[in-house]
Structure formats: C-alpha cells, structure tokens
Design an enzyme around this catalytic site. Structure first.
Site, PDB file in Angstrom:
ATOM      1  CE  LYS A   1      -2.063  -1.206   3.877  1.00 51.47           C
ATOM      2  NZ  LYS A   1      -1.325  -2.458   4.173  1.00 51.47           N
TER       3      LYS A   1
ATOM      4  NE  ARG B   1      -4.707  -1.211  10.102  1.00 50.50           N
ATOM      5  CZ  ARG B   1      -3.626  -0.854   9.419  1.00 50.50           C
ATOM      6  NH1 ARG B   1      -3.573   0.287   8.785  1.00 50.50           N
ATOM      7  NH2 ARG B   1      -2.593  -1.646   9.390  1.00 50.50           N
TER       8      ARG B   1
ATOM      9  NE  ARG C   1       7.880  -2.548   6.425  1.00 53.36           N
ATOM     10  CZ  ARG C   1       6.560  -2.525   6.375  1.00 53.36           C
ATOM     11  NH1 ARG C   1       5.958  -1.868   5.415  1.00 53.36           N
ATOM     12  NH2 ARG C   1       5.845  -3.170   7.276  1.00 53.36           N
TER      13      ARG C   1
ATOM     14  NE  ARG D   1       6.142  -0.432  10.059  1.00 53.61           N
ATOM     15  CZ  ARG D   1       5.027  -0.478   9.328  1.00 53.61           C
ATOM     16  NH1 ARG D   1       5.001   0.094   8.136  1.00 53.61           N
ATOM     17  NH2 ARG D   1       3.961  -1.101   9.770  1.00 53.61           N
TER      18      ARG D   1
ATOM     19  NE  ARG E   1       1.970  -4.832  11.136  1.00 52.73           N
ATOM     20  CZ  ARG E   1       3.079  -4.684  10.403  1.00 52.73           C
ATOM     21  NH1 ARG E   1       4.248  -5.108  10.860  1.00 52.73           N
ATOM     22  NH2 ARG E   1       3.014  -4.107   9.228  1.00 52.73           N
TER      23      ARG E   1
HETATM   24  P1  AP5 Z   1       4.834  -1.608   1.922  1.00 50.37           P
HETATM   25  O1  AP5 Z   1       4.556  -0.834   0.699  1.00 50.37           O
HETATM   26  O2  AP5 Z   1       5.450  -0.919   3.079  1.00 50.37           O
HETATM   27  O3  AP5 Z   1       3.526  -2.399   2.373  1.00 50.37           O
HETATM   28  P2  AP5 Z   1       2.245  -1.884   3.170  1.00 50.37           P
HETATM   29  O4  AP5 Z   1       1.062  -2.559   2.584  1.00 50.37           O
HETATM   30  O5  AP5 Z   1       2.246  -0.400   3.225  1.00 50.37           O
HETATM   31  O6  AP5 Z   1       2.576  -2.544   4.550  1.00 50.37           O
HETATM   32  P3  AP5 Z   1       2.526  -2.006   6.033  1.00 50.37           P
HETATM   33  O7  AP5 Z   1       3.253  -3.043   6.832  1.00 50.37           O
HETATM   34  O8  AP5 Z   1       3.035  -0.601   6.145  1.00 50.37           O
HETATM   35  O9  AP5 Z   1       0.998  -2.021   6.303  1.00 50.37           O
HETATM   36  P4  AP5 Z   1       0.243  -2.105   7.628  1.00 50.37           P
HETATM   37  O10 AP5 Z   1      -1.133  -1.895   7.153  1.00 50.37           O
HETATM   38  O11 AP5 Z   1       0.486  -3.287   8.463  1.00 50.37           O
HETATM   39  O12 AP5 Z   1       0.921  -0.934   8.479  1.00 50.37           O
HETATM   40  P5  AP5 Z   1       0.492   0.539   8.843  1.00 50.37           P
HETATM   41  O13 AP5 Z   1       1.696   1.356   8.831  1.00 50.37           O
HETATM   42  O14 AP5 Z   1      -0.709   0.988   8.075  1.00 50.37           O
HETATM   43  O15 AP5 Z   1       5.759  -2.843   1.487  1.00 50.37           O
HETATM   44  C1  AP5 Z   1       6.252  -3.765   2.454  1.00 50.37           C
HETATM   45  C2  AP5 Z   1       7.625  -4.321   1.983  1.00 50.37           C
HETATM   46  O16 AP5 Z   1       7.442  -5.023   0.753  1.00 50.37           O
HETATM   47  C3  AP5 Z   1       8.671  -3.236   1.681  1.00 50.37           C
HETATM   48  O17 AP5 Z   1       9.936  -3.722   2.057  1.00 50.37           O
HETATM   49  C4  AP5 Z   1       8.602  -3.047   0.175  1.00 50.37           C
HETATM   50  O18 AP5 Z   1       9.823  -2.628  -0.358  1.00 50.37           O
HETATM   51  C5  AP5 Z   1       8.210  -4.450  -0.295  1.00 50.37           C
HETATM   52  N1  AP5 Z   1       7.352  -4.454  -1.483  1.00 50.37           N
HETATM   53  C6  AP5 Z   1       6.256  -3.685  -1.715  1.00 50.37           C
HETATM   54  N2  AP5 Z   1       5.706  -3.991  -2.907  1.00 50.37           N
HETATM   55  C7  AP5 Z   1       6.447  -4.999  -3.430  1.00 50.37           C
HETATM   56  C8  AP5 Z   1       6.374  -5.752  -4.638  1.00 50.37           C
HETATM   57  N3  AP5 Z   1       5.424  -5.542  -5.543  1.00 50.37           N
HETATM   58  N4  AP5 Z   1       7.287  -6.733  -4.842  1.00 50.37           N
HETATM   59  C9  AP5 Z   1       8.272  -6.953  -3.908  1.00 50.37           C
HETATM   60  N5  AP5 Z   1       8.396  -6.258  -2.762  1.00 50.37           N
HETATM   61  C10 AP5 Z   1       7.505  -5.298  -2.526  1.00 50.37           C
HETATM   62  O19 AP5 Z   1      -0.067   0.359  10.355  1.00 50.37           O
HETATM   63  C11 AP5 Z   1       0.827   0.075  11.410  1.00 50.37           C
HETATM   64  C12 AP5 Z   1       0.048   0.070  12.719  1.00 50.37           C
HETATM   65  O20 AP5 Z   1      -0.537   1.374  12.946  1.00 50.37           O
HETATM   66  C13 AP5 Z   1      -1.142  -0.895  12.800  1.00 50.37           C
HETATM   67  O21 AP5 Z   1      -0.738  -2.196  13.154  1.00 50.37           O
HETATM   68  C14 AP5 Z   1      -2.028  -0.211  13.869  1.00 50.37           C
HETATM   69  O22 AP5 Z   1      -1.534  -0.467  15.137  1.00 50.37           O
HETATM   70  C15 AP5 Z   1      -1.825   1.264  13.568  1.00 50.37           C
HETATM   71  N6  AP5 Z   1      -2.850   1.780  12.647  1.00 50.37           N
HETATM   72  C16 AP5 Z   1      -2.640   2.249  11.385  1.00 50.37           C
HETATM   73  N7  AP5 Z   1      -3.810   2.654  10.843  1.00 50.37           N
HETATM   74  C17 AP5 Z   1      -4.763   2.436  11.774  1.00 50.37           C
HETATM   75  C18 AP5 Z   1      -6.185   2.630  11.795  1.00 50.37           C
HETATM   76  N8  AP5 Z   1      -6.849   3.129  10.727  1.00 50.37           N
HETATM   77  N9  AP5 Z   1      -6.856   2.286  12.915  1.00 50.37           N
HETATM   78  C19 AP5 Z   1      -6.220   1.790  13.979  1.00 50.37           C
HETATM   79  N10 AP5 Z   1      -4.894   1.561  14.031  1.00 50.37           N
HETATM   80  C20 AP5 Z   1      -4.159   1.887  12.930  1.00 50.37           C
END
Ligand code: AP5
Length: 221
Positions: free
Chosen positions: A13, A88, A127, A159, A170
């Site tokens: 994402k 979410r 990552r 992270r 997660r």
């Molecule tokens: P990346 O692009 O970072 O993936 P992502 O989908 O953004 O993954 P996240 O781990 O950031 O998502 P998440 O939803 O768990 O975390 P968030 O920060 O929102 O890619 C990941 C890796 O893969 C990278 O190394 C990249 O280089 C690689 N990659 C990407 N695309 C690729 C491809 N096509 N091929 C190969 N490699 C690739 O949330 C974190 C925490 O915040 C949550 O757990 C929660 O506690 C809190 N939080 C966030 N939003 C909310 C909400 N709305 N409500 C409540 N709590 C929340």
C-alpha cells in the site's frame, strides 16, 4: 478523486501510494506513518498509540478518526486523496462515509491489493525504512547500494512492529477486523481487486489501469 488502498500488512500500500502521488498529484495519507511520526516525537497521541502498535493491535477508533478528519480538512485534499491504512474496520468505514457524505463527497474507488500470506511475511520481515525520506528497501529484493544507508544518506531501520510475532498478530487483526471491508465496499460497487504480486512497477501499472478507467474528470493524470 478519492481512492482508498486496502490490503494486509506488506501488500504494498505504501509503496504504491508514494508512486500514485507522483502520477496523480493528490496527497497520500497513511495513518501508520502519521502514528509512527507521533510516536517518534513522543506526543500524547504517540505515547498512547505505541502500546497498541507494538502489539500489532488497532489503535482506538476515536484517536485515529480525529487525525484523519483533520487531515482531510487541509487544502491539498480539495481535489482528492489516497487513503492508506484507513479505514481499517467497519466502524471506521461507516464514520468515513458519514463524514464524506456531510461534505457532499464519497469514495470513488477502493483498491484491494491481494498477496498471499507467505509472501507478505517475507516482504515485511526484510523491510528497511529511511527515516529521512520515507523510502522503503528490502534486505533481499531491493537492498540499498550501501549497507544500512539510504540513497538520501538516511540511516535505515527496521520497524518495531516488523518482528515475526507482531507481524503474525497484525495479519490476524487484518483478517478479523479489516478483511470484512472487502464485502462492505463490494456491496457499494466501488471495490477493485488487484494482484499485488510481481514487482512494484507491474503492480503500479495494474492500479493505474483501474484508476484511469474510473469515470472521473482528470483521472488520467
Ligand atoms: P509496503 O509498501 O510498506 O507495504 P504496506 O502494505 O504499506 O505494509 P505495512 O506493513 O506498512 O501495512 P500495515 O497496514 O500493516 O501498516 P500501517 O503502517 O498501516 O511494502 C512492504 C515491503 O514489501 C517493503 O519492504 C517493500 O519494499 C516491499 N514491497 C512492496 N511492494 C512490493 C512488490 N510488488 N514486490 C516486492 N516487494 C515489494 O499500520 C501500522 C500500525 O498502525 C497498525 O498495526 C495499527 O496499530 C496502527 N494503525 C494504522 N492505521 C490504523 C487505523 N486506521 N486504525 C487503527 N490503528 C491503525
């Protein structure tokens, strides 16, 4: 245009959100990044959010909804936005719909990026993130040219929530709380499924294909 990127941890994402900003010129709003910034600054929000994030749990809706709504009030969101990580759960989806409806707006498309669990775990566990420019690397699939250092000179870090135990938590939270949004948006007829495997460029082309085919003025770029 108002787009939401949906998908489990590691689906890509954030990677895609950053590319979409460059192409479409609308802001990318990632709740995870906003929360991590609050944690690193040690704000009241950050201190409260950290305890949930470290366990891989969702931060309470009341905290996250406030952040998003005030961000959406900002000028740069007038012509649209790309949401990543919000909503979410069903309560957040309903709250966003109500909020947008009160402004005479609605989400135009929800893009669900699909990737198998074993690939997600590999992606997340390798990552590396740059604290200066936000660029993502991967230890195996896209390592930095210099060990531990970003092209911009920033010192790369892993992270806190990318350790195996928290990643498992997660993924479980995603299945129980977030995956039900797929049906929610399917019923609203705005859900678009995208295969998130293959390289980031390949996935980007698929997503742009969807966006460019939306019946929107100016969606082509
Ligand atoms: P990346 O692009 O970072 O993936 P992502 O989908 O953004 O993954 P996240 O781990 O950031 O998502 P998440 O939803 O768990 O975390 P968030 O920060 O929102 O890619 C990941 C890796 O893969 C990278 O190394 C990249 O280089 C690689 N990659 C990407 N695309 C690729 C491809 N096509 N091929 C190969 N490699 C690739 O949330 C974190 C925490 O915040 C949550 O757990 C929660 O506690 C809190 N939080 C966030 N939003 C909310 C909400 N709305 N409500 C409540 N709590 C929340």
């Amino acid at each position: 245009m108002r787009i939401m990127l949906l998908g489990p941890p590691g689906a890509g994402k954030g990677t895609q959100g950053k590319k979409l900003v460059e192409k479409y010129g609308i802001p990318w709003i990632a709740t995870g990044d906003i929360l991590r910034e609050a944690v690193s600054k040690g704000t009241k929000l950050g201190v409260e959010a950290k305890s949930y994030m470290d366990k891989g749990e969702l931060v309470p809706d009341s905290l996250v909804e406030g952040i998003i709504k005030s961000r959406l009030e900002e000028d740069d969101c007038k012509n649209g936005f790309i949401l990543d990580g919000f909503p979410r759960n069903l309560a957040q989806s309903q709250s966003l719909d109500d909020y947008l409806e009160a402004r005479g707006e609605k989400l135009d498309a929800v893009i669900n990026i699909r990737v198998e669990d074993d690939v997600l775990v590999q992606r997340v566990s390798g990552r590396l993130v740059c604290p200066k420019c936000g660029r993502n690397y991967h230890l195996v699939t896209s390592p930095p040219n210099r060990d531990g250092v970003c092209e911009c000179g920033g010192k790369l870090f892993s992270r806190d929530d990318d350790n195996p135990g928290t990643v498992r938590a997660r993924l479980e939270v995603y299945s129980s709380e977030t995956a039900p949004l797929i049906d929610y948006y399917k019923e609203k007829k705005i859900l678009h499924e995208v295969d998130g495997t293959g390289g980031p460029e390949e996935v980007f082309k698929r997503i742009c294909g969807i966006i460019d085919s939306l019946p929107l003025e100016g969606a082509g770029g």
